[in-house]
Structures are given as C-alpha cells and as structure tokens.
Design an enzyme around this catalytic site. Structure first.
Site, PDB file in Angstrom:
ATOM      1  N   HIS A  92     -26.245 -17.842  35.288  1.00 10.89           N
ATOM      2  CA  HIS A  92     -26.846 -16.530  35.747  1.00 10.89           C
ATOM      3  C   HIS A  92     -26.849 -16.364  37.242  1.00 10.89           C
ATOM      4  CE1 HIS A  92     -28.284 -14.979  31.859  1.00 10.89           C
ATOM      5  NE2 HIS A  92     -27.141 -15.675  31.580  1.00 10.89           N
ATOM      6  N   HIS A 268     -20.701 -21.597  25.707  1.00  9.72           N
ATOM      7  CA  HIS A 268     -21.454 -21.528  24.443  1.00  9.72           C
ATOM      8  C   HIS A 268     -21.074 -22.811  23.477  1.00  9.72           C
ATOM      9  CE1 HIS A 268     -22.646 -16.743  24.916  1.00  9.72           C
ATOM     10  NE2 HIS A 268     -23.070 -17.744  25.787  1.00  9.72           N
TER      11      HIS A 268
HETATM   12  C1  HEM Z   1     -27.181 -18.756  26.325  1.00 14.78           C
HETATM   13  C2  HEM Z   1     -25.337 -14.242  26.466  1.00 14.78           C
HETATM   14  C3  HEM Z   1     -21.572 -15.851  28.791  1.00 14.78           C
HETATM   15  C4  HEM Z   1     -23.701 -20.281  28.796  1.00 14.78           C
HETATM   16  C5  HEM Z   1     -27.074 -17.318  26.063  1.00 14.78           C
HETATM   17  C6  HEM Z   1     -28.081 -16.325  25.373  1.00 14.78           C
HETATM   18  C7  HEM Z   1     -27.573 -15.153  25.438  1.00 14.78           C
HETATM   19  C8  HEM Z   1     -26.280 -15.174  26.089  1.00 14.78           C
HETATM   20  C9  HEM Z   1     -28.063 -13.796  24.992  1.00 14.78           C
HETATM   21  C10 HEM Z   1     -29.424 -16.670  24.975  1.00 14.78           C
HETATM   22  C11 HEM Z   1     -30.428 -16.765  25.833  1.00 14.78           C
HETATM   23  C12 HEM Z   1     -31.679 -17.367  25.348  1.00 14.78           C
HETATM   24  O1  HEM Z   1     -32.325 -16.409  24.483  1.00 14.78           O
HETATM   25  O2  HEM Z   1     -32.275 -18.335  25.577  1.00 14.78           O
HETATM   26  C13 HEM Z   1     -24.181 -14.475  26.894  1.00 14.78           C
HETATM   27  C14 HEM Z   1     -23.113 -13.122  27.194  1.00 14.78           C
HETATM   28  C15 HEM Z   1     -22.257 -13.744  27.812  1.00 14.78           C
HETATM   29  C16 HEM Z   1     -22.292 -15.205  28.034  1.00 14.78           C
HETATM   30  C17 HEM Z   1     -23.405 -11.736  26.438  1.00 14.78           C
HETATM   31  C18 HEM Z   1     -20.843 -12.850  28.219  1.00 14.78           C
HETATM   32  C19 HEM Z   1     -20.176 -12.145  27.392  1.00 14.78           C
HETATM   33  C20 HEM Z   1     -21.807 -17.254  29.158  1.00 14.78           C
HETATM   34  C21 HEM Z   1     -20.946 -18.162  29.929  1.00 14.78           C
HETATM   35  C22 HEM Z   1     -21.869 -19.125  29.927  1.00 14.78           C
HETATM   36  C23 HEM Z   1     -22.810 -19.077  29.122  1.00 14.78           C
HETATM   37  C24 HEM Z   1     -19.826 -17.557  30.810  1.00 14.78           C
HETATM   38  C25 HEM Z   1     -21.311 -20.470  30.684  1.00 14.78           C
HETATM   39  C26 HEM Z   1     -20.123 -20.765  31.245  1.00 14.78           C
HETATM   40  C27 HEM Z   1     -24.863 -20.265  27.991  1.00 14.78           C
HETATM   41  C28 HEM Z   1     -25.545 -21.374  27.657  1.00 14.78           C
HETATM   42  C29 HEM Z   1     -26.660 -20.942  26.849  1.00 14.78           C
HETATM   43  C30 HEM Z   1     -26.305 -19.386  26.892  1.00 14.78           C
HETATM   44  C31 HEM Z   1     -25.237 -22.992  27.963  1.00 14.78           C
HETATM   45  C32 HEM Z   1     -27.471 -21.669  26.189  1.00 14.78           C
HETATM   46  C33 HEM Z   1     -28.748 -21.982  26.889  1.00 14.78           C
HETATM   47  C34 HEM Z   1     -30.078 -22.638  26.284  1.00 14.78           C
HETATM   48  O3  HEM Z   1     -29.605 -23.552  25.608  1.00 14.78           O
HETATM   49  O4  HEM Z   1     -31.204 -22.379  26.711  1.00 14.78           O
HETATM   50  N1  HEM Z   1     -25.902 -16.462  26.483  1.00 14.78           N
HETATM   51  N2  HEM Z   1     -23.628 -15.413  27.583  1.00 14.78           N
HETATM   52  N3  HEM Z   1     -22.733 -17.861  28.594  1.00 14.78           N
HETATM   53  N4  HEM Z   1     -25.337 -19.089  27.516  1.00 14.78           N
HETATM   54 FE1  HEM Z   1     -24.421 -17.342  27.575  1.00 14.78          FE
END
Ligand code: HEM
Length: 745
Positions: A92, A268
């Site tokens: 982010h 993810h």
């Molecule tokens: C978590 C959306 C791309 C890594 C999340 C969450 C959302 C989200 C809604 C949950 C937040 C929460 O409720 O805690 C998206 C969308 C993406 C995207 C819409 C693009 C279309 C990415 C990318 C990465 C990433 C590019 C890293 C390279 C993560 C990780 C989590 C996460 C590691 C888990 C966070 C945790 O464990 O607290 N993402 N994401 N995301 N995202 Fe994405």
C-alpha cells in the site's frame, strides 16, 4: 475532534475564512514551498545516505524478523505472524505510484500523513506502522520510515520462504503531506455516497465501459483506494468487470498483465482479510480520531476489537492453506475450485468454495478450519481470459511464478527511486539494470576538464546553426524532462536525441535536430582529437545551454560564470522504455511558452506544477520564466512574452516591461483567454503579445511581489545571478552522483 468544530471557526493557528474560500480559483503556490528546512527536524545538514552508512543493516533485518512473530497483546498477529500484514503495508505504500505523473509511491514515507494515513483502504495499517515504532526508535535517523515501511514487508516475504531477490534502501523521509498529488476531485470518500465515484469517470457509471474514461493521472477506481474495490466495481460483485478495473489501474502504474497477475497472486499467497464483525462498531480514522488515540484510528468497539473480532475491509477471506509460507496454494485454489458468491459476517461480497473441505487454518484457533474463499478481484484473475492464461502458466510452473513475482515486487518497491546512484545497502541486486530503471551506461572514458569546457563553449557558439535561443531551449528540453516525483528524466543519458523525446512538440523537433547536428559535429571533432578523454552528447547539450546563458549575460554587460559539471553519459534507444517515457512529455511548459491548460486546469497551474516537479521555489520559477523570455527561448520561436527590444541578452527587461503601467493587456479574440495583446496605454499602439504564463507573474499577488524585486533598478545583476543559479539547479536535477545532489527533499 474534541473541541474543534471546524478550522474556519477557530481564531488561532491559521483559522478563519481564507483566501481560497473567497477566491476559489486563486493560483496556489503551495507546491513550491514543500519540504523546507523549517519542517525538517533533522536539519538540512543530515544527509540520509551518510546516516544509513552507519546502520547495521543485518541487525535491522534481524530485529524486523524477531518482531514479525512477536505477537503483541494490543494487536495480536494472525497465525502468530505479522508477515502478511507487513506485506500489505509495503504494497500500500508503494502501490499509490502512478506512471503518468510519477507521483505517489513509497519514496517519501507519505503514509505517515493525511490523506494516506486515513484512507479507507489503509485501514488498520496505522497498527502495522505502530508495531514498527520500537525498531524505528532504536535506529533513529539511520533508517527512514519510508525505507522501513517497505523493508518490513520485503523482509517478511523472505522470512516466509520467498527467495531473497534484492532490496535497496535510500528513500528519504519528508515531513509533511505532499501537496502536489492530485488524488481526485471527489468530496466524498465512498462510492456509495452521491456522485462520488463517477467524478473520476466523467459521470460514467457503466462498470463495463468506464475503465477507459478514468481520469489521468489517477490509478485507482475510488478516492481512498490503492487500486480497485475488492468487492467489485462500485461494490458490484462482477469479476469480469473487476478485471477491467484491475487492468486499467495496474497499467497506470506501468505494470503489464503478467506483472499484475504475479503481484496479486503472489501477495495473496499470504495473510488474510478482516471482516469478522459489522462495520458499525468502527470508530473514526486516525485523522479524525480523538487526541487521546495518538494517531491510531478505526477503534473497534466490538468485544476485544482485535484478533478474531477485527474489521478492516469487511471481508473474511484466507486464500491459502499456508498463509505464512510461500507456496502455490492461491493459484491452486483459484483455478481448481468453484467459488460461489456469499457474504462475509460484515456483509461484504465475497466468494466461497461451498463444495470444498475446510482446509484453511484459523488464525487464532488451533484445529479450526475454514472453506477456501476469494474476493471478487481474485476471481477476476480466472474470469478474464488473458489473466487466466497467465495464472495457469504460473500455476503449472511454480519456479517461473516465483521468479516473476520477485521481479514485479522489486519493481513495485523501487519504481520511483530514480537513478541507481540513489540505491543504498548491501542487498542491491547485481547485474544489468532493468529497463524500468532507465539505464545509462557507465562512462568508460576520462571526463572533460575546465580547459576543455572553455574551448568547447567557444566552439559551440561558433558553430553554424547554433544560437543562444536554440541552445537554451535544447538544454532546457533535456534537463527539464526531470520530475522529482519518480526522479525520472533529466539531461543525463542524452535521451533528447532518442525516441520519444526527440519528437515531442515541446522540443520543436525540426529545430532540435539542427542543434543536435551542430553539437554532434563539435562532439566528433573533440572525440577524434582526444582518445582517453571523450565528451558525451548529454554533456554537450547542457554545456551548450551554459555557453548560451554566459554569452547572453555578457551581451547585457554582466560577467557571469554559470556552473557546469561534466559527467553525463549517453544511453541508447534499446535502454529507453518508450512505453513509460512517453509520460514525461509535458502537457504544457510555461518556461518555454509551450501548450495551454487542459480540462479543469489552467496554463498557470500546469506551470506551477512543473516548477514543483523541478523542485523550484517561487523566486526560482519566477526568475527562470523572466530569464527564458529575455533569452528569446520560446519553444517555437514565437515572440509571446518577449517583452524586450534586445532579445538574447540576459536583462531583466521582462520584469521591467511587465510591471510598466503604460502597457494595457487584453485577451486576443478566439484564444480562450490564453493569449494577450499588450498595447501602449496612451497611443493604443501594439507593443507585445503574451501568454498566461507571462501575465501571471504580474497578476498573482505573490508572484508580482517577486517580479517587483527582479524588475527594480538595482536588480540587473541579482537577476542574472539568480537566473544562473536556478538554471544550473535544473541542469543538475538528475545528477545524484554529485555531492550537492545526494539529497533533494
Ligand atoms: C489483503 C485487496 C493486490 C498483498 C488484502 C485485503 C484486501 C485486498 C481487501 C484485506 C484487508 C483486510 O481486510 O485486512 C487487494 C486488491 C488488490 C490487491 C483489490 C488488487 C487488485 C495485492 C498485492 C499485494 C497484496 C499486489 C502484494 C504484492 C496483500 C496481503 C494481504 C492483503 C499480503 C493480507 C494482509 C494481512 O494478512 O493482514 N488485499 N489486494 N494485495 N493483500 Fe491485497
């Protein structure tokens, strides 16, 4: 807010109705006074690269590693591991970058400030940052927040089994919100609020058609999001339409389809989303939270308010069977299972494999398992045929997926760092630079010395076809392509002779070619006569401008030595990423009177924006515009704003004549108030023509105040000196190899 009702109602600290309330169109110069020494608690003498050199980087990574599994009672870690959380923090921070204007990104630690600290999409990242405070505190100025934010996720990734693939520090913290970033014209944060979401889509609400109308330079579908709505466009759970949004927004960040799939599927593979309870229990974001919250926000009033009661996105998804270990479970799940639309406990749209065994671990309860789930934006990767193809390739070839995710992650985190000389630390990858790093080969020859520059300057001035005006515009076109936002562009590399820059209208291609031919003849003569010592075209372009400015000063009776530092080298077409370099093309460049306002933005706003990207102050911008007019340096040779009878001499005539009461100005018909006629007040005789970039210097109250300094009887020499100093500054903006350019913020 405690006692605060509104800034406007306060009688102290800048409260009350302000200029903008009364005159909403007043040109703001705020981008020209950012990151001043008054705001920097470290003091201007503290150079980050020097501080970083004292850091025990290995120990820092060890501390991050230890903290990663040191779950804190005030914000317990899912699966006993903050890894996923920190990857999201890194992503982010970096993910706000957009290629169009180079703004956003991880480079300045901007997530400490509003609006980013309080964006809905950054919910609970205040806790991720706070978890890192003891580490930041331990190392103080030896590690910037900007570096720490991305290093935390990067280190976590490696700790969870992702092979190390390179990291560079070198991001210098700034101390205030970046005033220059256009985040959108909405006044409402959420798409459900009337009119909010369609503003950036020019009113379009068709989720299949709107992607192409996304207002540039924006790279997100909503105010307050990093990219797209995870539930689907405007909250509609339509994976195919979600793919359109994903492609548009990731392209704005200069990520191709392969990099996009690698990043989303790679990211993810870790962690989880949070939507265990209803959103109504959540308090205000950090910037609106009570003073007692100390910059923490989103206080959750349901039970403990954390761990299994956490609310962040309002979705409740865990993608992988091993959320703290690098594996291919995400793509396995996505591509081999059938997901049905369901709702999270908080009511959000999400997807679940209803026919699957519960194979996904619970973050807190041992021996509790969940069925696999996905978000709409994840399902998009298999509903879009191109994304699906790439996903299948990655699923079948885990090594390839690992390699591509590593490369895309490295690009994501380092995209806005500029020249490689800014990279710090022991983990910088070896080997050739990537195309997105705008490589300039290292010079393998001896640089020209002071004697050479003197003789080359006179050689240039005596070359047929070269004159003060075209030497100045060429040097300007090369150097002023720099932008501080992602530190791309500039004179080094000599890219002004390459595609696409050589064809930009602002560079007047026909005239540019004449100058380049002239300089090349000087270059080849010099290089033939010398062997160990050579001169690059990049250096000659700047030297030509320097020679022209000095000659123009001399013609005005002023002896001026303009700083010139050799050391630039020429790069090649093959090492120039045309697909993203095109974004550096100016929309308008008021310094050479090129272009006019577009859309809702005026010519003078674009002038100030460019000045901001060149890190100029208000006086520097003013003196440069006035000086360029004296040098007759309009891009097309026009006489707009050449308010002098002796063009080509470095005089302060522009200011003297602009401020002269005996000239009256009227808009020229049918030019949309872009061009103006100046007539003699008494006789009505036409005297000059001018643009908005010219007249704003006499019309805006602060700019007029500066113009008055340069238009005064005692200012001739000061004007020339200030011009030369601002000129050299622009010429050296990309010279991070020079001592005085170690740090620019
Ligand atoms: C978590 C959306 C791309 C890594 C999340 C969450 C959302 C989200 C809604 C949950 C937040 C929460 O409720 O805690 C998206 C969308 C993406 C995207 C819409 C693009 C279309 C990415 C990318 C990465 C990433 C590019 C890293 C390279 C993560 C990780 C989590 C996460 C590691 C888990 C966070 C945790 O464990 O607290 N993402 N994401 N995301 N995202 Fe994405």
């Amino acid at each position: 807010f405690g006692r605060c009702l509104s800034k406007r109602l306060s009688k102290f600290a800048g409260g009350g109705s302000r200029s903008w309330d009364w005159w909403p169109c007043e040109l703001s110069l705020n981008v020209l006074r950012q990151n001043g020494k008054e705001s920097n608690p470290l003091g201007a003498d503290v150079i980050y690269a020097n501080e970083f050199a004292k850091l025990d980087f290995e120990q820092l990574k060890k501390d991050i590693t230890e903290m990663q599994t040191n779950s804190q009672d005030w914000w317990p870690a899912d699966f006993g591991n903050y890894g996923g959380f920190w990857i999201r923090l890194s992503w982010h921070n970096a993910g706000t970058y957009r290629a169009v204007d180079g703004r956003g990104g991880a480079g300045e630690g901007q997530q400490r400030f509003a609006p980013l600290n309080s964006w809905p999409d950054n919910q609970n990242l205040d806790k991720a940052r706070r978890l890192l405070w003891p580490i930041k505190q331990k190392y103080g100025s030896k590690i910037s927040w900007a570096d720490l934010f991305v290093l935390a996720g990067h280190t976590a990734l490696n700790n969870m089994g992702f092979p190390p693939h390179g990291f560079a520090a070198g991001r210098v913290d700034t101390w205030q919100a970046d005033e220059g970033i256009f985040w959108g014209a909405e006044t409402a944060m959420f798409p459900t609020e009337p009119g909010s979401n369609s503003v950036r889509y020019n009113g379009s609400t068709d989720i299949y058609a709107r992607a192409d109308t996304l207002e540039a330079p924006l790279a997100d579908t909503n105010m307050g999001l990093i990219y797209v709505d995870p539930e689907g466009p405007s909250g509609i759970p339509d994976p195919k339409a979600s793919a359109l949004d994903i492609r548009k927004t990731f392209t704005r960040m200069a990520m191709n389809d392969e990099e996009t799939v690698a990043l989303i599927a790679g990211g993810h593979a870790f962690g989880k989303t949070h939507g265990a309870v209803a959103g109504k229990y959540i308090g205000p974001e950090p910037n609106a939270a009570p003073i007692t919250e100390q910059q923490l926000g989103w206080k959750n009033h349901y039970k403990s308010g954390y761990a299994d009661n956490t609310y962040t996105s309002g979705l409740e998804v865990i993608w992988s069977e091993t959320p703290t270990k690098w594996a291919n479970h995400y793509l396995h799940s996505l591509l081999t299972r059938n997901f049905s639309h369901t709702n999270s406990p908080a009511g959000g749209h999400q997807w679940e494999c209803l026919g699957c065994n519960a194979s996904i671990p619970d973050p807190f309860k041992p021996n509790v398992w969940h069925r696999p789930r996905m978000m709409t934006s994840d399902i998009a990767l298999k509903e879009d045929p191109i994304y699906r193809n790439i996903s299948e390739t990655f699923y079948k070839d885990f090594n390839l997926f690992t390699e591509k995710f590593g490369l895309a992650w490295y690009k994501l985190l380092h995209r806005d760092m500029g020249p490689i000389t800014r990279y710090l630390g022991p983990d910088i990858p070896k080997g050739p630079l990537k195309l997105w790093q705008d490589p300039v080969p290292e010079a393998k020859y001896q640089m020209i010395d002071a004697n050479d520059t003197t003789s080359l300057k006179s050689e240039i001035l005596n070359t047929q076809g070269l004159n003060i005006s075209n030497l100045v515009t060429t040097a300007w076109g090369a150097a002023a392509s720099f932008r501080i936002s992602d530190k791309r562009g500039g004179a080094n590399g000599g890219r002004i002779q390459l595609e696409p820059q050589k064809r930009w209208a602002s560079n007047n291609p026909a005239r540019l070619q004449i100058v380049l031919n002239g300089l090349k003849s000087v270059q080849s003569k010099f290089n033939k006569a010398n062997s160990a010592k050579q001169v690059s075209l990049a250096d000659l372009v700047v030297l030509g401008g320097t020679a022209a400015v000095e000659a123009a000063a001399k013609a005005a009776g002023i002896n001026l030595a303009v700083r010139f530092t050799p050391g630039r080298n020429d790069t090649t077409q093959a090492l120039t990423d045309i697909s993203t370099f095109k974004y550096l093309k100016p929309i308008a460049d008021g310094f050479v009177n090129y272009g006019v306002g577009i859309g809702r933005s005026t010519t003078e706003e674009i002038l100030v924006d460019k000045a901001g990207l060149l890190t100029l102050s208000t006086p520097e911008m003013t003196v440069l515009v006035g000086g360029m007019r004296a040098l007759n340096a309009n891009y097309d040779g026009s006489s707009h704003g050449i308010l002098t009878s002796r063009p080509g001499q470095l005089t302060n005539d522009f200011f003297v004549n602009l401020l002269n009461i005996s000239t009256t100005w009227q808009p020229i018909a049918n030019t949309n108030q872009e061009f103006f006629q100046g007539n003699d007040r008494a006789s009505g005789q036409p005297l000059y023509t001018a643009t908005r970039s010219d007249l704003i210097l006499g019309s805006h109250p602060e700019l007029r105040a500066v113009s008055e300094v340069y238009g005064s009887a005692d200012a001739s020499e000061k004007f020339a000196k200030d011009f030369a100093s601002a000129w050299s500054k622009v010429m050296e903006l990309d010279r991070y190899d020079l001592k005085n350019r170690l740090q620019d913020e």
